[in-house]
Enzyme design. Structure first.
Site, PDB file in Angstrom:
ATOM      1  N   GLY A   1       5.974  -4.781   2.439  1.00 55.29           N
ATOM      2  CA  GLY A   1       5.383  -3.611   3.066  1.00 55.29           C
ATOM      3  C   GLY A   1       5.963  -3.391   4.446  1.00 55.29           C
ATOM      4  O   GLY A   1       6.640  -4.255   5.015  1.00 55.29           O
TER       5      GLY A   1
ATOM      6  N   GLY B   1       4.667  -6.597  -0.675  1.00 53.15           N
ATOM      7  CA  GLY B   1       4.337  -5.332  -1.311  1.00 53.15           C
ATOM      8  C   GLY B   1       5.111  -5.066  -2.583  1.00 53.15           C
ATOM      9  O   GLY B   1       4.623  -4.397  -3.502  1.00 53.15           O
TER      10      GLY B   1
ATOM     11  N   GLU C   1       3.880 -14.964   3.565  1.00 53.26           N
ATOM     12  CA  GLU C   1       2.955 -14.423   4.564  1.00 53.26           C
ATOM     13  C   GLU C   1       2.345 -15.446   5.517  1.00 53.26           C
ATOM     14  O   GLU C   1       2.010 -15.101   6.657  1.00 53.26           O
ATOM     15  CB  GLU C   1       1.830 -13.651   3.854  1.00 53.26           C
TER      16      GLU C   1
ATOM     17  N   ASP D   1      -1.227 -11.415  -0.098  1.00 54.35           N
ATOM     18  CA  ASP D   1      -2.183 -10.391  -0.543  1.00 54.35           C
ATOM     19  C   ASP D   1      -1.670  -9.665  -1.789  1.00 54.35           C
ATOM     20  O   ASP D   1      -1.092 -10.291  -2.660  1.00 54.35           O
ATOM     21  CB  ASP D   1      -2.515  -9.440   0.606  1.00 54.35           C
TER      22      ASP D   1
END
Length: 394
Positions: A106, A154, A177, A185
């Site tokens: 992302g 993402g 992350e 996530d």
């Protein structure tokens, strides 16, 4: 193996990991086929087309490694829902432009900037990204992701929840992350604990990179097809007549059978899977660290040095995220992860991680708290607390 050689290998692995993490983060905050969007600039960052029986999503930011931003999410989601209801569309495919990346993650830099400025992007991006992840995971039509190249963050969310994920010899999967003060996530709390043994927790805490056929052998891709065959594969898929999921699987199976690259190679972690299950089978992150310290093997030492660079808070949040997510539905996991995302936006480590890796590039983040022992259960509890009316409902 001598201590000097081991140290050199650990340093080399560290540099390689940092380069991949920078690729994941270093995205610029820019905004017969029937193209629905094909202009340059923000409007052309994602191309939405119909071709034969298929709706085709093409991520079109090759200079930014096809990183996902909010404007792209806002184009993909409504079109995905339209294709789901369209009798002329039987399957959905997603791919990326260029030979480097499917989607490297992302647009984290833009999110960090918005968080510092108090902008709404820190709510909007995560909320709408997770809604899109859920739409992919619940799509009633076959969804085929061609994950050719870097697939992280993402990009994982755009692929892993679909029916079919096709890796190539160029695929590079990672969830890095914890190295920037976040957590894995986009539904990581759902799919990671469902991998064999403790592999998911290992990938989540260490950010370990899987390449090529290993992505399939780990259970993250459903098929492996050599990159040079993708164009022909795509043509055969779009030429199907009202295909069922079984029909799509048959085409993918046939192409996989023709793809020999790496077929004889064992899974990269095969010789260490018992070690992974034992060492990462602890009751807490501290327990995992203690087991690694007691092991005194080159493999354990390498993982220990990796964990020492990660955000202590992120590791503890991630450990609980995966433990909880193992018994949750995808919708429950995404709602939980939205709470976690907003807690990270309120905290310190995310902004410090972006600074150290992307802005100043000194690779020396100053985490707060600085040690696992300083991250209390009460602190971790706060990350999972309800946001009340701001919770994500799916």
């Amino acid at each position: 193996m001598s201590a000097g050689v081991l140290g050199s290998r650990v340093r080399l692995a560290s540099l390689q990991r940092l380069h991949i993490l920078q690729a994941h983060l270093n995205v610029l905050p820019r905004g017969t086929s029937r193209p629905m969007s094909s202009r340059d600039g923000p409007e052309g960052e994602v191309l939405l087309q119909t071709s034969g029986c298929a709706g085709v999503i093409t991520l079109n930011r090759p200079k930014a490694l096809n990183a996902l931003n909010l404007s792209m999410i806002r184009k993909i989601f409504p079109q995905l829902k339209k294709w789901e209801e369209d009798d002329q569309t039987s399957i959905v495919m997603i791919k990326g432009v260029g030979d480097k990346a499917f989607c490297a993650g992302g647009d984290i830099r833009a999110v960090a900037d918005a968080g510092k400025a108090g902008g709404s992007l820190i709510q909007d991006f995560f909320r709408e990204e997770y809604i899109l992840n859920n739409a992919i995971g619940t799509l009633r039509k076959p969804y085929v992701a061609l994950i050719d190249g870097i697939t992280m963050g993402g990009g994982v969310g755009l692929s892993v929840h679909g029916h079919f994920r096709v890796a190539t010899e160029r695929t590079l999967f990672a969830m890095p992350e914890t190295g920037i003060g976040l957590f894995p996530d986009v539904g990581g709390g759902f799919f990671l604990p469902r991998l064999r043994g403790k592999l998911g927790l290992f990938l989540a805490l260490t950010g370990f990179r899987l390449k090529g056929r290993d992505v399939q052998q780990a259970g993250l891709a459903t098929h492996f097809v050599e990159s040079q065959k993708l164009a022909a594969l795509e043509r055969d898929l779009v030429q199907l007549k009202c295909p069922s999921q079984k029909d799509v699987a048959g085409v993918l199976d046939a192409y996989q059978a023709q793809s020999c690259a790496g077929r004889e190679q064992p899974f990269v972690l095969e010789e260490h899977m018992q070690d992974v299950d034992r060492l990462f089978g602890g009751s807490s992150v501290e327990d995992v660290v203690r087991r690694l310290e007691a092991e005194r093997s080159p493999f354990a030492e390498k993982q220990l040095q990796t964990l020492k660079r990660m955000s202590p808070t992120s590791m503890k949040v991630t450990f609980r995220q995966l433990a909880s997510g193992a018994s949750m539905s995808l919708q429950e996991v995404l709602a939980m992860e939205y709470r976690l995302s907003q807690a990270c936006m309120r905290g310190h480590d995310f902004y410090e991680g972006v600074r150290a890796v992307l802005i100043d590039k000194d690779q020396q983040p100053k985490w707060q708290p600085a040690s696992l022992e300083q991250v209390t259960d009460e602190m971790v509890d706060g990350y999972f607390q309800s946001l009340g009316s701001s919770d994500l409902h799916l």
